[in-house]
Motif scaffolding. Structure first.
Motif, PDB file in Angstrom:
ATOM      1  N   THR A 324       0.705  -1.362  -0.069  1.00 62.89           N
ATOM      2  CA  THR A 324      -0.123  -0.093   0.114  1.00 62.89           C
ATOM      3  C   THR A 324       0.806   1.313   0.048  1.00 62.89           C
ATOM      4  O   THR A 324       1.979   1.200   0.346  1.00 62.89           O
ATOM      5  CB  THR A 324      -0.767   0.059   1.314  1.00 62.89           C
ATOM      6  N   GLU A 325       0.312   2.254  -0.456  1.00 62.80           N
ATOM      7  CA  GLU A 325       1.086   3.451  -0.541  1.00 62.80           C
ATOM      8  C   GLU A 325       1.118   4.089   1.077  1.00 62.80           C
ATOM      9  O   GLU A 325       0.669   4.104   1.736  1.00 62.80           O
ATOM     10  CB  GLU A 325       0.148   4.633  -1.168  1.00 62.80           C
ATOM     11  N   THR A 326       2.741   4.446   1.275  1.00 63.01           N
ATOM     12  CA  THR A 326       3.320   4.665   2.546  1.00 63.01           C
ATOM     13  C   THR A 326       4.459   5.306   2.277  1.00 63.01           C
ATOM     14  O   THR A 326       5.288   5.342   1.568  1.00 63.01           O
ATOM     15  CB  THR A 326       3.631   3.354   3.301  1.00 63.01           C
ATOM     16  N   GLN A 327       4.675   6.438   3.505  1.00 64.24           N
ATOM     17  CA  GLN A 327       5.931   7.184   3.364  1.00 64.24           C
ATOM     18  C   GLN A 327       6.620   7.045   5.020  1.00 64.24           C
ATOM     19  O   GLN A 327       5.833   7.504   5.862  1.00 64.24           O
ATOM     20  CB  GLN A 327       5.620   8.465   3.177  1.00 64.24           C
ATOM     21  N   LEU A 328       7.389   6.255   4.993  1.00 67.13           N
ATOM     22  CA  LEU A 328       8.302   6.209   6.284  1.00 67.13           C
ATOM     23  C   LEU A 328       9.808   6.709   6.122  1.00 67.13           C
ATOM     24  O   LEU A 328      10.061   7.049   4.933  1.00 67.13           O
ATOM     25  CB  LEU A 328       8.592   4.749   6.752  1.00 67.13           C
ATOM     26  N   TYR A 329      10.205   7.003   7.108  1.00 64.82           N
ATOM     27  CA  TYR A 329      11.365   7.755   7.095  1.00 64.82           C
ATOM     28  C   TYR A 329      12.563   6.880   8.069  1.00 64.82           C
ATOM     29  O   TYR A 329      12.059   6.453   9.150  1.00 64.82           O
ATOM     30  CB  TYR A 329      11.388   9.260   7.663  1.00 64.82           C
ATOM     31  N   GLN A 330      13.708   6.913   7.709  1.00 66.72           N
ATOM     32  CA  GLN A 330      14.673   6.175   8.620  1.00 66.72           C
ATOM     33  C   GLN A 330      14.986   6.628   9.891  1.00 66.72           C
ATOM     34  O   GLN A 330      15.133   5.888  10.668  1.00 66.72           O
ATOM     35  CB  GLN A 330      16.076   6.477   7.720  1.00 66.72           C
ATOM     36  N   LYS A 331      14.530   7.849  10.147  1.00 66.57           N
ATOM     37  CA  LYS A 331      14.541   8.485  11.682  1.00 66.57           C
ATOM     38  C   LYS A 331      13.514   7.557  12.426  1.00 66.57           C
ATOM     39  O   LYS A 331      13.791   7.889  13.726  1.00 66.57           O
ATOM     40  CB  LYS A 331      14.454   9.967  11.565  1.00 66.57           C
ATOM     41  N   GLN A 332      12.304   7.189  12.065  1.00 67.05           N
ATOM     42  CA  GLN A 332      11.476   6.614  12.652  1.00 67.05           C
ATOM     43  C   GLN A 332      12.074   5.096  13.259  1.00 67.05           C
ATOM     44  O   GLN A 332      11.070   4.694  14.383  1.00 67.05           O
ATOM     45  CB  GLN A 332      10.359   6.172  12.068  1.00 67.05           C
ATOM     46  N   ILE A 333      13.144   4.662  12.929  1.00 66.99           N
ATOM     47  CA  ILE A 333      13.451   3.324  13.346  1.00 66.99           C
ATOM     48  C   ILE A 333      13.748   3.428  14.657  1.00 66.99           C
ATOM     49  O   ILE A 333      13.544   2.359  15.673  1.00 66.99           O
ATOM     50  CB  ILE A 333      14.714   2.765  12.422  1.00 66.99           C
ATOM     51  N   ALA A 334      14.525   4.290  15.220  1.00 65.98           N
ATOM     52  CA  ALA A 334      15.030   4.294  16.677  1.00 65.98           C
ATOM     53  C   ALA A 334      13.953   4.244  17.680  1.00 65.98           C
ATOM     54  O   ALA A 334      13.909   3.270  18.596  1.00 65.98           O
ATOM     55  CB  ALA A 334      15.912   5.546  17.028  1.00 65.98           C
ATOM     56  N   GLN A 335      12.926   5.022  17.528  1.00 70.48           N
ATOM     57  CA  GLN A 335      11.968   5.095  18.412  1.00 70.48           C
ATOM     58  C   GLN A 335      11.012   3.657  18.225  1.00 70.48           C
ATOM     59  O   GLN A 335      10.674   3.464  19.514  1.00 70.48           O
ATOM     60  CB  GLN A 335      10.819   6.352  18.156  1.00 70.48           C
ATOM     61  N   THR A 336      11.241   3.164  17.060  1.00 77.57           N
ATOM     62  CA  THR A 336      10.406   1.924  16.939  1.00 77.57           C
ATOM     63  C   THR A 336      11.024   0.898  17.771  1.00 77.57           C
ATOM     64  O   THR A 336      10.480   0.051  18.356  1.00 77.57           O
ATOM     65  CB  THR A 336      10.483   1.466  15.479  1.00 77.57           C
ATOM     66  N   ILE A 337      12.334   0.882  17.987  1.00 77.55           N
ATOM     67  CA  ILE A 337      13.230   0.086  18.659  1.00 77.55           C
ATOM     68  C   ILE A 337      12.810  -0.054  20.048  1.00 77.55           C
ATOM     69  O   ILE A 337      12.523  -1.033  20.756  1.00 77.55           O
ATOM     70  CB  ILE A 337      14.607  -0.008  18.363  1.00 77.55           C
ATOM     71  N   ALA A 338      12.912   1.270  20.556  1.00 79.06           N
ATOM     72  CA  ALA A 338      12.672   1.714  21.887  1.00 79.06           C
ATOM     73  C   ALA A 338      11.243   1.382  22.271  1.00 79.06           C
ATOM     74  O   ALA A 338      10.984   0.534  23.355  1.00 79.06           O
ATOM     75  CB  ALA A 338      12.680   2.894  22.372  1.00 79.06           C
ATOM     76  N   LYS A 339      10.219   1.394  21.497  1.00 73.19           N
ATOM     77  CA  LYS A 339       8.591   1.130  21.734  1.00 73.19           C
ATOM     78  C   LYS A 339       8.579  -0.233  21.792  1.00 73.19           C
ATOM     79  O   LYS A 339       7.818  -0.892  22.534  1.00 73.19           O
ATOM     80  CB  LYS A 339       7.839   1.693  20.737  1.00 73.19           C
ATOM     81  N   LEU A 340       9.395  -1.099  21.041  1.00 74.62           N
ATOM     82  CA  LEU A 340       9.064  -2.728  20.852  1.00 74.62           C
ATOM     83  C   LEU A 340       9.604  -3.174  22.153  1.00 74.62           C
ATOM     84  O   LEU A 340       9.095  -4.258  22.813  1.00 74.62           O
ATOM     85  CB  LEU A 340       9.802  -3.355  19.739  1.00 74.62           C
TER      86      LEU A 340
END
Length: 360
Positions: A324-340
């Motif tokens: 599906t059409e999506t726009q993600l950025y590399q900078k979102q990975i750090a907080q994703t790691i923490a939240k997981l």
């Protein structure tokens, strides 16, 4: 009232599910293009005598199929079997599913810094940049009482000492030709150290061959049992810069095999089994529009900001490739790691929000 109760129940279930991750392993392979991830070997590059190392037959025998699904699976069998069935993959631009650098430079130090600090710092504009002034998510997690001393990083490139600011961060960063095991290495660690010292050094002292980074990290995983582990492979980028498409593909194929080895190990270890999330990504993209530019990246190379991202583990819904059409950025990975891991990453610099799509 019933609707509110149902919503609260569902939120509770999602939260509980999302926090089943007790360990996280982040794996990067430097400069691996989304084009090979999603479409396999590129025949226009493989056929070019400048790039095929005089042996296009080898490349075709090992990696070619007329069918795109078969072709990408030949190159990256574990990703397209296990991760595609149990996790999620983002970044296939053919579906307008975009993952990009937010930093304007599109090369390694700025990319890794953005990825791990959650901040696309415009001041970080060189691979020779000093020790990173920005706090990285591994450093943040290492300061949490339950994770203190259970964080480690292994990278083939010697710049990781600066990218992760090892001196300030307080967790071990084993990069390039660093020895493992301290003053009392085990026999296996000593063997790895000896082989590393005596190894062929095509990238000189700045980067070791990935095999040494991998085996050092695996030894750490088996003996120290880290809760947070980062492994950064580098040969995909080095062979691409050299214009060696055969070796670039072989390096990617080998990384896929090592990811399988890591997953098989953690799924047979009580600490890690069904409690560990894998994050896979890269630091930057490469050229594609002009096929001779696949060897290069940087802000002057169109498409070099295009990257990809994959995840598998507890709390990650099994949706496979996202089309599906999506726009993600590399900078979102750090907080994703923490939240997981059940935390909210905080520092004295901006941190982008996590990738919320993983849990939906």
């Amino acid at each position: 009232m019933k609707k509110i109760t149902l919503i609260l129940f569902l939120c509770s279930v999602l939260l509980t599910h999302a926090q089943k991750t007790e360990n996280i392993i982040i794996i990067t392979t430097d400069g691996l293009r989304w084009q090979e991830l999603y479409k396999g070997m590129d025949p226009s590059i493989a056929n070019n005598k400048k790039f095929n190392q005089g042996d296009s037959t080898y490349i075709y025998n090992k990696y070619w199929s007329e069918n795109t699904s078969e072709r990408k699976t030949k190159l990256l069998p574990f990703i397209w079997s296990t991760i595609a069935s149990k996790g999620q993959l983002y970044g296939n631009k053919d579906y307008n599913n975009n993952v990009n650098n937010a930093n304007p430079y599109w090369f390694s130090y700025p990319g890794y810094s953005e990825m791990l600090t959650g901040h696309a710092d415009p001041l970080i504009n060189s691979n020779d940049y000093k020790a990173n002034p920005n706090v990285n998510v591994l450093e943040f997690l290492n300061k949490q009482p339950k994770l203190k001393g259970k964080v480690a990083a292994f990278g083939a490139w010697n710049a990781f000492d600066r990218i992760l600011n090892e001196e300030r961060s307080g967790f071990p960063v084993i990069s390039a030709f660093d020895k493992i095991g301290g003053n009392s290495p085990s026999p296996k660690q000593q063997l790895i150290n000896d082989m590393l010292a005596d190894s062929f050094k095509p990238f000189h002292q700045s980067e070791c061959l990935d095999v040494f980074t991998h085996y050092a990290a695996m030894e750490e995983l088996k003996t120290k049992k880290p809760r947070v582990l980062y492994i950064a492979y580098g040969e995909t980028d080095e062979w691409a810069h050299s214009g060696h498409y055969r070796s670039y593909l072989d390096a990617a194929h080998q990384v896929d095999s090592w990811i399988k080895q890591i997953w098989d190990y953690i799924q047979n270890d009580p600490q890690y089994k069904n409690k560990t999330t894998l994050i896979l990504t890269t630091d930057h993209g490469r050229g594609d529009e002009i096929k001779t530019q696949w060897t290069s990246h940087g802000s002057q190379i169109k498409g070099a900001s295009e990257i990809w991202f994959a995840a598998m583990g507890p709390g990650i819904n099994a949706k496979g490739e996202i089309k599906t059409e999506t726009q993600l950025y590399q900078k979102q990975i750090a907080q994703t790691i923490a939240k997981l891991m059940g935390y909210t990453f905080e520092a004295n610099h901006p941190i982008a929000k996590e990738i919320t799509e993983l849990a939906h």
